[in-house]
Design an enzyme around this catalytic site. Structure first.
Site, short mmCIF file in Angstrom:
data_model
loop_
_atom_site.label_atom_id
_atom_site.label_comp_id
_atom_site.label_asym_id
_atom_site.label_seq_id
_atom_site.Cartn_x
_atom_site.Cartn_y
_atom_site.Cartn_z
N CYS A 59 17.71 -48.89 -12.74
CA CYS A 59 17.79 -50.19 -13.42
C CYS A 59 16.54 -51.06 -13.29
O CYS A 59 16.10 -51.63 -14.30
CB CYS A 59 19.04 -50.95 -12.98
SG CYS A 59 19.55 -50.73 -11.29
N ARG A 71 19.12 -40.62 -2.83
CA ARG A 71 19.91 -41.47 -1.95
C ARG A 71 20.26 -40.70 -0.68
O ARG A 71 20.60 -39.51 -0.74
CB ARG A 71 21.19 -41.94 -2.64
CG ARG A 71 20.93 -42.72 -3.92
CD ARG A 71 22.23 -43.11 -4.61
NE ARG A 71 21.97 -43.68 -5.93
CZ ARG A 71 22.92 -44.00 -6.80
NH1 ARG A 71 24.19 -43.82 -6.47
NH2 ARG A 71 22.61 -44.51 -7.98
N GLN A 73 20.93 -38.93 -12.94
CA GLN A 73 21.97 -39.71 -13.60
C GLN A 73 21.75 -39.72 -15.11
O GLN A 73 20.62 -39.81 -15.57
CB GLN A 73 21.93 -41.16 -13.10
CG GLN A 73 22.50 -41.38 -11.72
CD GLN A 73 22.55 -42.85 -11.38
OE1 GLN A 73 21.55 -43.54 -11.46
NE2 GLN A 73 23.72 -43.33 -11.00
N HIS A 130 21.00 -48.65 -19.69
CA HIS A 130 21.15 -50.09 -19.43
C HIS A 130 21.09 -50.82 -20.76
O HIS A 130 20.19 -50.59 -21.57
CB HIS A 130 20.06 -50.57 -18.48
CG HIS A 130 20.17 -49.94 -17.12
ND1 HIS A 130 19.49 -48.79 -16.80
CD2 HIS A 130 20.92 -50.27 -16.04
CE1 HIS A 130 19.81 -48.43 -15.55
NE2 HIS A 130 20.67 -49.32 -15.09
N LYS A 176 33.03 -52.92 -11.75
CA LYS A 176 32.75 -51.73 -12.56
C LYS A 176 34.04 -51.04 -12.96
O LYS A 176 35.10 -51.21 -12.34
CB LYS A 176 31.84 -50.76 -11.81
CG LYS A 176 32.43 -50.24 -10.50
CD LYS A 176 31.52 -49.20 -9.85
CE LYS A 176 32.13 -48.70 -8.54
NZ LYS A 176 31.42 -47.54 -7.98
N HIS A 213 25.24 -51.70 -16.93
CA HIS A 213 24.79 -50.41 -16.42
C HIS A 213 25.89 -49.39 -16.75
O HIS A 213 27.07 -49.71 -16.59
CB HIS A 213 24.63 -50.42 -14.90
CG HIS A 213 23.77 -51.50 -14.36
ND1 HIS A 213 22.63 -51.26 -13.64
CD2 HIS A 213 23.89 -52.86 -14.40
CE1 HIS A 213 22.09 -52.41 -13.26
NE2 HIS A 213 22.84 -53.39 -13.71
#
Length: 637
Positions: free
Chosen positions: A334, A363, A381, A385, A469, A515
């Site tokens: 992002c 991560r 991923q 956005h 979310k 997102h």
């Protein structure tokens, strides 16, 4: 007399002091037999709880999620009692219910063996026959510490010492076994009808490699032997479909511990499967008004300080030093997309702007949590956005939900479950932004879900730090849920980065930012695809769609010409030129789950035809090249 409101809205008038168990039997004898626990005004309680005032009551059976969890948690206590009676001196840690089962962690002198599991099951059966009641006792923190300290239960003492002073503590006991537990539990061990201990594993205390390694026993339990048998059959099928097993057998990917845990190496066939998924993803996004972008894999730590990730997400990030400056391997895409947006002055007429990227992120995950392609440290991923005005938020969220539904169905996932993840009101320090913004964002997501007619489960405390979310769990062929698509409303980053647009009034306004992923990550989604199809992908997804099998060396030139024509028609083809019997070539192709085999022998060579074979249907007869291309093209659509 008091009034009891049941889930269907009906009201029962009963004497004060009646137990929940007595109420269940009063409603129906069958419910009395199946009852495991109760919810009183939404709070789970033991069936022995007395009803003293007007309240709402839900009798919990195994058919409810909470009821099944209570049943299995009670089974974990039963197992722990069996272990301590068979292995004196064993220390207990924690034993929660998990999806479809339970586990318990133990500190024991010697590692458990498969033979030990059989002994523990036998002892559990004896304790079930004894029909021992689960009894609750409340005491002070100091009394509980003294009690478990006298038993040598150091892990329980450690948990107790971290609880607030003055808090009332509950213990549960059945027979000789005592455990620190919030409860509730089923009435007695005799309620446990069918169980099975499954596996043994090592587990660090509290998941920390610096703590002692404990022995973990996994198990499951059901209210009937037939239900247990069905579940065990599903587990065997799940083993057959395991993406790690099939990934090796089908030569799709590998993981190399000497190169780093949690990192996927895509082999040619796996990379081809990934390419098919990614190409489809890109085409669909371009058709729906997204623009493709690409950003670097690292960025200066100042970017992550501005975004808030450095403060809220630091423990999950990898850092490195370049010219005495601190950089971060990006955990998110992002901030990079925001930088691209900010390269120009944007008007309300330009919005919405939708940036999409198959962006690889990194991560930190504890080594004990890594699991094939499903839990990794580096993954791609299918990120996007959306920058929009307040008036556009609703349509954009609905558009994301529509796209999510389209993508899942395209890959064969017709069922899914939806969760709405919101912040934990008890811990506001974990989240950025004002209460007003959180309420606005949550209502925007709820409104979109209601418009779509989607039922959802509210997940308290599961929001990301910058906003609520929507998570979508896709349901595979075995009925298992896989975390995949997510839609996140963000009011935080636009403020932190001063991401704005020029409104109709000629003034700057902060954008609203969404997102989203519609698959999740390539690694997890393809892992799910492998297990969903058990490696037998439909024609359009298969890494190799057609395998050409010449019977003898004299047929090789014709076979090569057939392969070239099919490749020209954009099919993924492999030519088997090995000097093997045709029966062996067919077995290999079927083991590789290739959808179609084209067999070429003297007859096919003489007639300029092809003999077609399907991996499951077998021989499909003789075709011309034109007929084959037309048939396969129709199937791909």
């Amino acid at each position: 007399m008091i009034h009891i409101t049941l889930p269907d809205g009906s009201v029962q008038q009963v004497e004060a002091g009646m137990t929940a168990a007595e109420l269940a039997s009063k409603i129906s004898s069958r419910l009395g037999k199946e009852a495991l626990a109760v919810k009183i005004d939404g709070v789970p309680r033991d069936l022995s709880t007395t009803l003293e005032h007007d309240c709402s009551v839900e009798i919990l059976t195994f058919h409810s999620k909470v009821g099944a969890e209570i049943y299995r948690h009670s089974t974990s206590h039963l197992m722990a009692q069996a272990v301590q009676e068979l292995f004196p001196g064993t220390k207990i840690a924690i034993g929660p219910a998990i999806e479809d089962g339970f586990y318990y962690d133990f500190e024991v002198g010697q590692p458990f063996t498969p033979e030990d599991l059989e002994r523990i099951e036998q002892k559990m059966a004896e304790l079930v026959e004894a029909d021992l009641p689960y009894t609750r006792k409340e005491l002070s923190k100091e009394e509980a510490i003294a009690d478990f300290g006298s038993r040598g239960e150091k892990y329980k003492v450690e948990i107790l010492q971290e609880l607030p002073d003055g808090e009332r503590i509950s213990e549960y006991q059945q027979g000789t076994f005592v455990d620190l537990c919030r409860g509730p539990h089923i009435p007695s061990t005799g309620k446990i009808r069918a169980f099975k201990l499954l596996t043994i594993a090592g587990a660090y205390w509290r998941g920390d490699e610096r703590n002692p390694m404990l022995q973990r026993i996994y198990g499951t339990s059901f209210p009937s032997k037939s239900a247990l048998t069905q579940h065990l059959d599903r587990l065997e099928e799940a083993k057959r479909r395991d993406h790690r097993k099939l990934g090796k057998e089908l030569d799709l990917f590998s993981i190399h511990q000497d190169a780093g845990a949690g990192l996927i190496y895509w082999h040619p066939k796996g990379a081809m499967l990934r390419r098919v998924v990614e190409d489809f993803w890109k085409d669909v996004h371009l058709e729906r008004g997204y623009e493709l972008v690409t950003i670097p894999h690292i960025a200066h730590s100042s970017l992550w300080r501005t975004s808030g990730h450095y403060d809220f997400y630091r423990d999950n990030m990898y850092t490195l030093s370049i010219d005495d400056d601190e950089y971060v391997l990006k955990p998110m895409n992002c901030p990079g997309h925001i930088l691209i947006y900010q390269t120009q002055i944007r008007s309300y007429r330009d919005l919405p702007i939708r940036y999409a990227e198959l962006g690889t992120v990194y991560r930190y995950e504890r080594s004990g949590t890594l699991h094939g392609m499903l839990r990794v440290r580096g993954f791609t991923q299918d990120d996007a956005h959306i920058f929009c005005t307040p008036e556009q938020v609703f349509d954009e969220i609905v558009g994301v939900l529509n796209l999510t539904e389209y993508m899942l169905k395209a890959f064969g996932f017709d069922r899914y479950e939806v969760e709405l993840s919101v912040r934990d009101p008890q811990h506001p320090e974990k989240y950025a932004g004002s209460d007003e913004n959180w309420e606005l964002a949550e209502q925007a997501l709820i409104k979109a879900l209601q418009h779509k007619g989607l039922s959802y489960t509210r997940m308290e405390g599961e929001a990301v730090f910058y906003g609520p979310k929507i998570d979508t769990k896709l349901i595979d062929a075995l009925g298992r849920g896989w975390q995949g698509p997510t839609t996140q409303f963000d009011f935080n980053l636009p403020g932190r980065f001063d991401v704005n647009y020029i409104g109709e009034d000629g003034k700057k306004h902060h954008v609203y930012m969404i997102h989203r992923t519609v698959l999740g990550s390539m690694e997890r989604f393809i892992g799910a695809l492998i297990e969903h199809y058990a490696g037998a992908f439909p024609l359009w997804l298969a890494p190799v769609q057609i395998k050409i099998l010449p019977i003898g060396l004299r047929h090789s030139d014709y076979a090569a010409n057939v392969a070239a024509q099919l490749q020209k028609a954009k099919f993924r083809v492999e030519l088997d030129t090995h000097d093997e019997k045709i029966s062996q070539k067919i077995r290999i192709a079927q083991r590789e789950q290739v959808p179609y085999m084209v067999i070429i022998g003297d007859k096919e060579f003489a007639n300029h035809t092809l003999s077609l074979r399907h991996r499951r249907k077998g021989d499909l007869g003789s075709l011309t090249m034109e007929q084959l291309i037309r048939q396969l093209s129709d199937e791909e659509v």
